[in-house]
Scaffold this motif. Structure first.
Motif, PDB file in Angstrom:
ATOM      1  N   VAL A 158     -28.272 -22.718  17.255  1.00 29.29           N
ATOM      2  CA  VAL A 158     -28.709 -22.530  15.879  1.00 29.29           C
ATOM      3  C   VAL A 158     -27.863 -21.425  15.241  1.00 29.29           C
ATOM      4  CG1 VAL A 158     -30.655 -21.944  14.387  1.00 29.29           C
ATOM      5  CG2 VAL A 158     -31.038 -23.295  16.465  1.00 29.29           C
ATOM      6  N   ARG A 159     -27.192 -21.801  14.129  1.00 28.13           N
ATOM      7  CA  ARG A 159     -26.345 -20.845  13.418  1.00 28.13           C
ATOM      8  C   ARG A 159     -26.452 -21.135  11.935  1.00 28.13           C
ATOM      9  NH1 ARG A 159     -19.987 -20.408  13.046  1.00 28.13           N
ATOM     10  NH2 ARG A 159     -20.115 -22.583  13.644  1.00 28.13           N
ATOM     11  N   GLY A 160     -26.794 -20.117  11.147  1.00 32.01           N
ATOM     12  CA  GLY A 160     -26.983 -20.279   9.709  1.00 32.01           C
ATOM     13  C   GLY A 160     -25.686 -20.164   8.921  1.00 32.01           C
ATOM     14  N   PHE A 161     -25.672 -20.838   7.767  1.00 28.35           N
ATOM     15  CA  PHE A 161     -24.534 -20.826   6.841  1.00 28.35           C
ATOM     16  C   PHE A 161     -25.059 -20.665   5.422  1.00 28.35           C
ATOM     17  CE2 PHE A 161     -23.076 -23.104  10.510  1.00 28.35           C
ATOM     18  CZ  PHE A 161     -21.709 -22.896  10.587  1.00 28.35           C
ATOM     19  N   ASP A 162     -24.309 -19.959   4.591  1.00 26.04           N
ATOM     20  CA  ASP A 162     -24.617 -19.886   3.164  1.00 26.04           C
ATOM     21  C   ASP A 162     -23.763 -20.921   2.454  1.00 26.04           C
ATOM     22  OD1 ASP A 162     -26.557 -17.869   3.225  1.00 26.04           O
ATOM     23  OD2 ASP A 162     -25.020 -16.332   3.408  1.00 26.04           O
ATOM     24  N   ALA A 163     -24.018 -22.176   2.766  1.00 22.18           N
ATOM     25  CA  ALA A 163     -23.215 -23.276   2.248  1.00 22.18           C
ATOM     26  C   ALA A 163     -24.120 -24.431   1.851  1.00 22.18           C
ATOM     27  CB  ALA A 163     -22.220 -23.741   3.320  1.00 22.18           C
ATOM     28  N   ASP A 164     -23.821 -25.032   0.702  1.00 21.83           N
ATOM     29  CA  ASP A 164     -24.555 -26.219   0.286  1.00 21.83           C
ATOM     30  C   ASP A 164     -24.145 -27.378   1.205  1.00 21.83           C
ATOM     31  OD1 ASP A 164     -22.095 -27.310  -0.597  1.00 21.83           O
ATOM     32  OD2 ASP A 164     -22.486 -26.812  -2.682  1.00 21.83           O
ATOM     33  N   PRO A 165     -24.813 -28.531   1.108  1.00 24.49           N
ATOM     34  CA  PRO A 165     -24.514 -29.621   2.041  1.00 24.49           C
ATOM     35  C   PRO A 165     -23.042 -30.034   2.085  1.00 24.49           C
ATOM     36  CG  PRO A 165     -26.561 -30.073   0.922  1.00 24.49           C
ATOM     37  CD  PRO A 165     -25.970 -28.846   0.264  1.00 24.49           C
ATOM     38  N   GLU A 167     -20.231 -28.229   1.346  1.00 23.65           N
ATOM     39  CA  GLU A 167     -19.431 -27.192   1.998  1.00 23.65           C
ATOM     40  C   GLU A 167     -19.798 -27.098   3.479  1.00 23.65           C
ATOM     41  OE1 GLU A 167     -16.799 -23.960   2.681  1.00 23.65           O
ATOM     42  OE2 GLU A 167     -16.857 -25.531   1.179  1.00 23.65           O
ATOM     43  N   PHE A 168     -21.077 -27.208   3.790  1.00 24.91           N
ATOM     44  CA  PHE A 168     -21.535 -27.146   5.171  1.00 24.91           C
ATOM     45  C   PHE A 168     -20.854 -28.205   6.026  1.00 24.91           C
ATOM     46  CE2 PHE A 168     -24.899 -28.461   8.321  1.00 24.91           C
ATOM     47  CZ  PHE A 168     -24.736 -27.397   9.173  1.00 24.91           C
ATOM     48  N   ALA A 169     -20.716 -29.424   5.482  1.00 26.92           N
ATOM     49  CA  ALA A 169     -20.070 -30.508   6.222  1.00 26.92           C
ATOM     50  C   ALA A 169     -18.636 -30.146   6.586  1.00 26.92           C
ATOM     51  CB  ALA A 169     -20.107 -31.792   5.400  1.00 26.92           C
ATOM     52  N   ARG A 170     -17.972 -29.361   5.766  1.00 25.54           N
ATOM     53  CA  ARG A 170     -16.584 -28.975   6.042  1.00 25.54           C
ATOM     54  C   ARG A 170     -16.467 -27.846   7.063  1.00 25.54           C
ATOM     55  NH1 ARG A 170     -16.082 -29.809   0.390  1.00 25.54           N
ATOM     56  NH2 ARG A 170     -16.360 -27.597  -0.030  1.00 25.54           N
ATOM     57  N   VAL A 171     -17.469 -26.942   7.126  1.00 31.73           N
ATOM     58  CA  VAL A 171     -17.334 -25.733   7.951  1.00 31.73           C
ATOM     59  C   VAL A 171     -18.238 -25.694   9.178  1.00 31.73           C
ATOM     60  CG1 VAL A 171     -16.573 -24.397   5.957  1.00 31.73           C
ATOM     61  CG2 VAL A 171     -18.996 -24.372   6.593  1.00 31.73           C
ATOM     62  N   MET A 172     -19.120 -26.645   9.341  1.00 32.54           N
ATOM     63  CA  MET A 172     -20.140 -26.584  10.393  1.00 32.54           C
ATOM     64  C   MET A 172     -19.571 -26.531  11.801  1.00 32.54           C
ATOM     65  SD  MET A 172     -21.557 -30.523  10.067  1.00 32.54           S
ATOM     66  CE  MET A 172     -22.917 -30.352  11.179  1.00 32.54           C
ATOM     67  N   GLY A 173     -18.388 -27.053  12.007  1.00 35.12           N
ATOM     68  CA  GLY A 173     -17.806 -27.085  13.357  1.00 35.12           C
ATOM     69  C   GLY A 173     -16.874 -25.946  13.702  1.00 35.12           C
ATOM     70  N   ARG A 174     -16.680 -25.024  12.771  1.00 31.57           N
ATOM     71  CA  ARG A 174     -15.781 -23.890  13.041  1.00 31.57           C
ATOM     72  C   ARG A 174     -16.370 -22.964  14.092  1.00 31.57           C
ATOM     73  NH1 ARG A 174     -14.056 -22.270   6.899  1.00 31.57           N
ATOM     74  NH2 ARG A 174     -12.898 -24.175   6.453  1.00 31.57           N
ATOM     75  N   ARG A 175     -15.487 -22.292  14.797  1.00 34.31           N
ATOM     76  CA  ARG A 175     -15.932 -21.291  15.768  1.00 34.31           C
ATOM     77  C   ARG A 175     -16.615 -20.153  15.027  1.00 34.31           C
ATOM     78  NH1 ARG A 175     -13.144 -22.012  20.750  1.00 34.31           N
ATOM     79  NH2 ARG A 175     -11.250 -23.223  20.475  1.00 34.31           N
ATOM     80  N   PRO A 176     -17.652 -19.557  15.634  1.00 34.41           N
ATOM     81  CA  PRO A 176     -18.284 -18.397  14.997  1.00 34.41           C
ATOM     82  C   PRO A 176     -17.270 -17.277  14.835  1.00 34.41           C
ATOM     83  CG  PRO A 176     -19.619 -19.208  16.816  1.00 34.41           C
ATOM     84  CD  PRO A 176     -18.314 -19.948  16.871  1.00 34.41           C
ATOM     85  N   ALA A 177     -17.388 -16.549  13.747  1.00 36.24           N
ATOM     86  CA  ALA A 177     -16.450 -15.439  13.475  1.00 36.24           C
ATOM     87  C   ALA A 177     -16.688 -14.270  14.395  1.00 36.24           C
ATOM     88  CB  ALA A 177     -16.589 -14.998  12.024  1.00 36.24           C
TER      89      ALA A 177
END
Length: 177
Positions: A158-165, A167-177
C-alpha cells in the motif's frame, strides 16, 4: 489452487466503499491495474486496465463496476488470468483512485474504501481498509510479479499518491522515491 511451484493462475482484486449520505455527491472509487514488461518493470505501463477498459489480450477484465458504492458485496471486481498472460509481462501493479469530479476527494473522504484479494477461495489479502493512505487521492494496494516466465506471486504493497486517476495510471509502477 496455487502451489509452491505453480504460482497464481487466476486471481481477483475487489474493492468496496460506503455510498454517500443522502443529498451529497456520489463517491466513485476505481480499481486500476498497470502491466509492465520484463525489459522495463518500473517504467511506464505497457497498458492500463480500469472500468471501461480491459487488457488487449483479455487476461485482465473488470467484472463489476460501481460509480456510487451502492452495490451488493464488492462494488468493483477486477479479474486476472495469469495462466494466459504473455511471458513478456512480469509485473502487474493494482491500485485504487478516487474520481475527482466536483472537487478533490481523498481516499479518507471516499467512504471507507476496503480491498480484498483472492485466488479462488483462498484469500491472498483478507478484506482491509486503507487508513495509512487516507490523505491520498490514489494508492497502490499490491502487485503480482514473476521472474521471466516463472510462476506469479502476489505481495501487498500500500502506497499513497497525490494523483488523479489519469496521472496515477502513469506513475503507479514507479519505484518509491
Amino acid at each position: 489452487m496455487s502451489g509452491a511451484s505453480r504460482g497464481i493462475a487466476r486471481a481477483e482484486v475487489m474493492i468496496k466503499w460506503d455510498p454517500s449520505p443522502a443529498g451529497e455527491a456520489s463517491r466513485d472509487v476505481d480499481i486500476i491495474a498497470g502491466v509492465f514488461r520484463k525489459d522495463d518493470p518500473f517504467g511506464a505501463p505497457v497498458y492500463v486496465v480500469h472500468p471501461g477498459r480491459r487488457s488487449p489480450d483479455g487476461t485482465i477484465t473488470v467484472k463489476r463496476e460501481s460509480r456510487t458504492g451502492q452495490g451488493f458485496g464488492y462494488d468493483e471486481v477486477m479479474a486476472f488470468e495469469f495462466d494466459r498472460m504473455s511471458s513478456d509481462y512480469v509485473r502487474v501493479v493494482v491500485g485504487v483512485a478516487v474520481q475527482q469530479a466536483g472537487g478533490a476527494r481523498t481516499l479518507g473522504e471516499a467512504g471507507n474504501p476496503r480491498v480484498r484479494v483472492v485466488e479462488g477461495h483462498d484469500e491472498l489479502v483478507p478484506e482491509r481498509g486503507l487508513p495509512e493512505v487516507a490523505g491520498a487521492l490514489s494508492a497502490t494496494v499490491g502487485e503480482f510479479t514473476r521472474d521471466g516466465a516463472g510462476p506469479w506471486a502476489f505481495a501487498a504493497s500500500v502506497r499513497g499518491f497525490d494523483a488523479d486517476p489519469e496521472e496515477f495510471a502513469r506513475v503507479m509502477g514507479r519505484r518509491p522515491a
